[in-house]
Write a protein that holds these residues in place. Structure first.
Motif, PDB file in Angstrom:
ATOM      1  N   PRO A   1       0.856  -1.187   0.000  1.00  0.00           N
ATOM      2  CA  PRO A   1       0.000   0.000   0.000  1.00  0.00           C
ATOM      3  C   PRO A   1       0.894   1.240   0.000  1.00  0.00           C
ATOM      4  CG  PRO A   1      -0.551  -1.527   1.793  1.00  0.00           C
ATOM      5  CD  PRO A   1       0.784  -1.931   1.252  1.00  0.00           C
TER       6      PRO A   1
ATOM      7  N   SER B   1      -3.915  -3.198  -1.595  1.00  0.00           N
ATOM      8  CA  SER B   1      -4.670  -2.422  -0.612  1.00  0.00           C
ATOM      9  C   SER B   1      -4.380  -2.843   0.820  1.00  0.00           C
ATOM     10  CB  SER B   1      -6.171  -2.555  -0.889  1.00  0.00           C
ATOM     11  OG  SER B   1      -6.565  -3.921  -0.845  1.00  0.00           O
ATOM     12  N   SER B   2      -3.817  -4.047   0.990  1.00  0.00           N
ATOM     13  CA  SER B   2      -3.552  -4.551   2.336  1.00  0.00           C
ATOM     14  C   SER B   2      -2.429  -5.569   2.273  1.00  0.00           C
ATOM     15  CB  SER B   2      -4.804  -5.193   2.924  1.00  0.00           C
ATOM     16  OG  SER B   2      -5.163  -6.343   2.171  1.00  0.00           O
TER      17      SER B   2
END
Length: 344
Positions: free
Chosen positions: A195, A221-222
């Motif tokens: 990210p 995203s993670s």
């Protein structure tokens, strides 16, 4: 996989698996009724009754396949087709195939999707190392023709804000792991995904020029197992991952899900069978887990018939094996079809 010989007019192919992925491929194409030839070893008694002893003897067997299992090696069991000294015709035996062993398979006919699977395994494609990370955690995975395999997860202790000395120390841990996996697996390239901008800090810690040349940046995203599948779909990786089976399967599942939302797909064996029989299928997608399960239950012939009829009607047949796409497809019944037209 190495193709040593091929005589498809007589349904014969001689192959040599080179790794666990190739053994897995063979487990998907060898079926009950196939004739499989290879080397096996058996203990036989020599000498007379009073001074006999058991010795391990090498035999070349041809068996009619009845079952198989994959656990380190591929074990193909069935009945002996040839009359040999010490091994009568019709007796039950098992051929154990390991990486480096040559094996000959003879079928009545090779379905096109099985030929494509063997062809994919024979292609000279390397593995890809993936690292998804932030300043607190890193996950490493290996992509290959079968899909992706998790390697390890490491954690660091850093402050919640800023990039301090501890964070730099953790990035060095990640670099050390990348260097170790690079030596161990020799990946064709290494994907570093994070990210925000953490990958820039990681790059700054890498000194090895050879390692730097393998790097491909991506965004996720993670930091989780699901991030591996997310990374595979990133546009910046499409070119780099074009030859990777796992990326292809992820895109194939995206097609299926998009088609379902537009009423241009069928899923579940009953729906798919009807669509195939109507000649409406352009692509058939099957989870390898469904094939394995139906074989174990003695019900694979039903699905096999659907796959062969789809192929005869000029549909593409794809068997997928990557973890995330398989899980998604299994939730739809393990089989789905993209349609040429909507069914009423």
């Amino acid at each position: 996989m190495k193709k040593l010989a091929s005589d498809l007019k007589h349904g014969i192919m001689k192959l040599r698996p080179e790794n666990a992925d190739d053994l897995w491929c063979l487990s998907q194409v060898i079926e009950p009724g196939d004739r499989v030839s290879g080397v096996t070893y058996r203990k036989v008694k020599i000498g007379d009754e009073q001074s006999s002893k058991s010795v391990k003897k090498r035999f070349f067997l041809t068996i009619r396949t009845e079952g198989l299992s994959l656990d380190g090696s591929l074990r193909v069991s069935g009945t002996n087709e040839l009359e040999l000294d010490d091994i009568p015709k019709g007796s039950h035996h098992t051929i154990s195939v390991e990486a480096g062993d040559a094996v000959t398979i003879q079928k009545e006919a090779w379905p096109r999707y099985q030929l494509e699977r063997v062809s994919d395994s024979c292609k000279e494609t390397g593995v890809v190392l993936v690292c998804v990370f932030d300043r607190e955690e890193a996950i490493f995975a290996l992509l290959n023709k079968r899909g992706h395999k998790s390697l390890s997860r490491i954690s660091g202790e850093v402050a919640k804000k800023g990039v301090d000395v501890k964070a730099r120390g953790f990035y060095k841990e990640i670099v050390n792991a990348l260097e170790e996996y690079d030596k161990r697996y020799s990946p064709v390239f290494i994907v570093i995904a994070s990210p925000a901008f953490w990958k820039e800090y990681l790059r700054a810690e890498i000194r090895d020029e050879g390692l730097k040349r393998k790097l491909v940046d991506a965004t996720c995203s993670s930091v989780s197992e699901g991030a591996i599948s997310e990374v595979l779909k990133r546009p910046e990786l499409k070119k780099a991952l074009a030859d990777q089976r796992s990326a292809f399967e992820a895109r194939l599942l995206d097609e299926v899900l998009a088609a379902i939302s537009n009423d241009m797909a069928a899923y579940g064996l009953e729906e798919v069978r009807s669509a195939v029989d109507a000649g409406a299928v352009s692509k058939l997608v099957v989870a390898d887990r469904l094939i394995t399960g139906l074989r174990a239950e003695g019900r694979f012939r039903e699905l096999e018939g659907v796959m062969k009829r789809a192929e005869n009607r000029h549909a593409e047949v794809h068997i997928i094996a990557s973890d995330e796409p398989v899980r998604s497809l299994m939730s739809l019944g393990g089989v789905a079809a993209l349609l040429r037209y909507r069914l009423g």
